[in-house]
Design a protein around this motif. Structure first.
Motif, PDB file in Angstrom:
ATOM      1  N   LYS A  18       4.042  -4.747   2.506  1.00  0.00           N
ATOM      2  CA  LYS A  18       2.781  -4.159   2.061  1.00  0.00           C
ATOM      3  C   LYS A  18       2.051  -3.551   3.253  1.00  0.00           C
ATOM      4  O   LYS A  18       2.007  -4.161   4.323  1.00  0.00           O
ATOM      5  CB  LYS A  18       1.905  -5.280   1.512  1.00  0.00           C
ATOM      6  N   THR A  19       1.471  -2.376   3.090  1.00  0.00           N
ATOM      7  CA  THR A  19       0.627  -1.830   4.156  1.00  0.00           C
ATOM      8  C   THR A  19      -0.767  -1.559   3.582  1.00  0.00           C
ATOM      9  O   THR A  19      -0.933  -1.433   2.357  1.00  0.00           O
ATOM     10  CB  THR A  19       1.221  -0.541   4.764  1.00  0.00           C
ATOM     11  N   PHE A  20      -1.753  -1.450   4.478  1.00  0.00           N
ATOM     12  CA  PHE A  20      -3.148  -1.352   4.055  1.00  0.00           C
ATOM     13  C   PHE A  20      -3.796  -0.080   4.580  1.00  0.00           C
ATOM     14  O   PHE A  20      -3.468   0.381   5.679  1.00  0.00           O
ATOM     15  CB  PHE A  20      -3.927  -2.582   4.548  1.00  0.00           C
ATOM     16  N   LEU A  21      -4.715   0.448   3.790  1.00  0.00           N
ATOM     17  CA  LEU A  21      -5.445   1.647   4.197  1.00  0.00           C
ATOM     18  C   LEU A  21      -6.727   1.201   4.905  1.00  0.00           C
ATOM     19  O   LEU A  21      -7.765   0.982   4.278  1.00  0.00           O
ATOM     20  CB  LEU A  21      -5.782   2.493   2.957  1.00  0.00           C
ATOM     21  N   CYS A  22      -6.623   1.087   6.249  1.00  0.00           N
ATOM     22  CA  CYS A  22      -7.776   0.584   7.030  1.00  0.00           C
ATOM     23  C   CYS A  22      -8.963   1.533   6.950  1.00  0.00           C
ATOM     24  O   CYS A  22     -10.096   1.131   7.206  1.00  0.00           O
ATOM     25  CB  CYS A  22      -7.389   0.386   8.481  1.00  0.00           C
ATOM     26  N   GLY A  23      -8.706   2.788   6.614  1.00  0.00           N
ATOM     27  CA  GLY A  23      -9.792   3.760   6.486  1.00  0.00           C
ATOM     28  C   GLY A  23     -10.828   3.336   5.465  1.00  0.00           C
ATOM     29  O   GLY A  23     -11.956   3.857   5.477  1.00  0.00           O
ATOM     30  N   MET A  24     -10.463   2.442   4.582  1.00  0.00           N
ATOM     31  CA  MET A  24     -11.428   1.980   3.584  1.00  0.00           C
ATOM     32  C   MET A  24     -12.131   0.695   4.020  1.00  0.00           C
ATOM     33  O   MET A  24     -12.991   0.188   3.311  1.00  0.00           O
ATOM     34  CB  MET A  24     -10.737   1.779   2.226  1.00  0.00           C
ATOM     35  N   ASN A  25     -11.792   0.169   5.211  1.00  0.00           N
ATOM     36  CA  ASN A  25     -12.422  -1.086   5.640  1.00  0.00           C
ATOM     37  C   ASN A  25     -13.946  -0.990   5.774  1.00  0.00           C
ATOM     38  O   ASN A  25     -14.638  -1.955   5.441  1.00  0.00           O
ATOM     39  CB  ASN A  25     -11.792  -1.583   6.940  1.00  0.00           C
ATOM     40  N   PRO A  26     -14.491   0.161   6.241  1.00  0.00           N
ATOM     41  CA  PRO A  26     -15.960   0.231   6.289  1.00  0.00           C
ATOM     42  C   PRO A  26     -16.598   0.055   4.906  1.00  0.00           C
ATOM     43  O   PRO A  26     -17.712  -0.468   4.790  1.00  0.00           O
ATOM     44  CB  PRO A  26     -16.228   1.633   6.852  1.00  0.00           C
ATOM     45  N   LEU A  27     -15.893   0.469   3.840  1.00  0.00           N
ATOM     46  CA  LEU A  27     -16.410   0.258   2.474  1.00  0.00           C
ATOM     47  C   LEU A  27     -16.078  -1.155   1.989  1.00  0.00           C
ATOM     48  O   LEU A  27     -16.861  -1.774   1.270  1.00  0.00           O
ATOM     49  CB  LEU A  27     -15.806   1.302   1.520  1.00  0.00           C
TER      50      LEU A  27
END
Ligand code: FAD
Length: 382
Positions: free
Chosen positions: A40-49
């Protein structure tokens, strides 16, 4: 012609893009294998949200397993080493022979280089982001400091976006007056790569929102069990929540190897992304593609993905005997000003003379574009 083996190490933005592109352009007799330690990989770009409760983990993750439906062999394994002379990748699941190898192993974090970080928070991976989210949800008053340890770090807008998301969320909760936010950078201003006008826009936005900006202030230590942040310019802040953006280092797999240049990142031909080893490419955060100002192209998923498309195309071109292409060096990064509006920094980062980059004004339309980026990522369109 005998079938060729294309092996890709790393299934992040860059690795997935190169595997998909090469597979789409190659006949079935050639194999494309993607290796990653994680399924599984994660979209860190959404971490601020995510840290302000506006995203759930499920929406920000994708499984590499589905790539088998596109004819890509996915191997979940740890890569322990590369034998360039023998053209073999050694993994915990066995050896993989390659004719073409793409290293897309990314950047790693050196948390220990900022002493005391264990008592601080972060949002630079999914686990730290989830922990910060829990802390922020309990917060009713106090001071938060977001501090960058060094450049380069992934996604230049992320610290400012995160500060502005926090501002928005505390206002929504009616407690903004009781919470102070500061953001500190080692650079002379926010996101110099975006140019002086964008820097001024971000400065003004932070100012209007009551977010304190500290410049030329790398975070050097978190002391007093997370209650004091020390900066490299001698300044310090008493805080309730210290948030650090750690030192970034090249993936351990290649660290210390002859592929790594003086910059500390894998040296590549800026147009073809080839390394000094024959048939071996390096794309995404693991490399440094120089811009005219001497810095590397920002460490961002969009560049990793565009580099992946270039290399996927070129490997297929070498096998199929068709025309190769150059990495265009164009890209963009979103910077949310709140959960409702986003700007983007876009342009030709490898333009001659200096990066030709501008920022679009923050808008609801910009946030919709950011959401489209998110759904495109989920479907492996980026
Ligand atoms: C908070 C935050 C916000 C961001 N926002 C944005 C944004 O808005 N837009 C944007 O474009 N980018 C953004 N980024 C940056 C983006 O996430 C990275 O630039 C991008 O993930 C880099 O892609 P990559 O393929 O080079 O490496 P990665 O995505 O890091 O992938 C590397 C892969 O290699 C695997 N790997 C490494 N070593 C081994 C090994 N030895 N064996 C097996 N597998 C291995 C890892 O498991 C990993 O899956 C953000 C990042 C952060 C942290």
């Amino acid at each position: 012609m005998a079938g060729k083996n294309v092996v890709v190490i790393g299934g992040g933005f860059g690795g997935a893009a190169v595997a998909i592109k090469a597979r789409a352009l190659l006949a079935g007799e050639h194999s494309v294998t993607l290796v990653d330690r994680n399924r599984k990989t994660f979209l860190c770009g959404m971490n601020p949200l995510l840290i302000v409760g506006q995203r759930e983990v499920e929406r920000c993750s994708r499984s590499l397993g589905v790539l088998v439906n596109r004819g890509i062999n996915f191997v979940q394994a740890e890569v322990s080493g590369i034998d360039y002379a023998g053209r073999i990748v050694n993994t915990s699941g066995g050896a993989l022979e390659y004719d073409y190898l793409v290293i897309a192993a990314g950047a790693e974090y050196d948390w220990d280089r900022v002493p005391g970080s264990a008592a601080a928070y972060s949002f630079y991976n999914i686990d730290t982001a989830r922990r910060l989210r829990r802390r922020l949800s309990r917060m009713k008053r106090g001071r938060i400091a977001i501090g960058v340890a060094s450049v380069p770090y992934k996604c230049p807008p992320a610290p400012y976006e995160t500060a502005m998301m926090m501002d928005w969320w505390f206002r929504e909760r009616g407690i903004r007056a009781d919470i102070e936010i500061e953001v500190a950078t080692p650079e002379p201003g926010p996101m110099p790569v975006a140019g002086p006008e964008a820097m001024a826009v971000i400065r003004r936005a932070l100012d209007r929102k009551g977010i304190e900006l500290k410049t030329e202030a790398p975070v050097t230590e978190v002391a007093a069990d997370g209650r004091v942040v020390q900066y490299g310019n001698g300044d310090s802040s008493d805080v309730d929540v210290a948030v650090t953006i750690p030192h970034h280092v090249v993936a351990e797999l290649v660290r210390g190897s002859s592929l790594v240049g003086e910059s500390g990142w894998v040296k590549v031909d800026p147009k073809t992304l080839e390394t000094a080893e024959a048939g071996v490419y390096a794309i995404g955060d693991v490399n440094a593609v120089p811009m005219a100002n001497g810095r590397g192209v920002p460490k961002a998923g969009v560049f990793a993905s565009a580099e992946g498309e270039t290399v996927g195309h070129n490997i297929a071109a070498a096998i199929n005997g068709t025309e190769a292409m150059d990495f265009p060096g164009e890209g963009y990064c979103f910077i949310g000003f709140s959960a409702d509006v986003s700007a983007s920094v876009t342009g030709h980062f490898t333009a001659e003379g200096k990066p030709d980059v501008r920022m679009t004004p923050p808008s609801a339309r910009g946030m919709r574009a950011k959401e489209r980026f998110e759904s495109d990522w989920k479907r492996f369109r980026i």
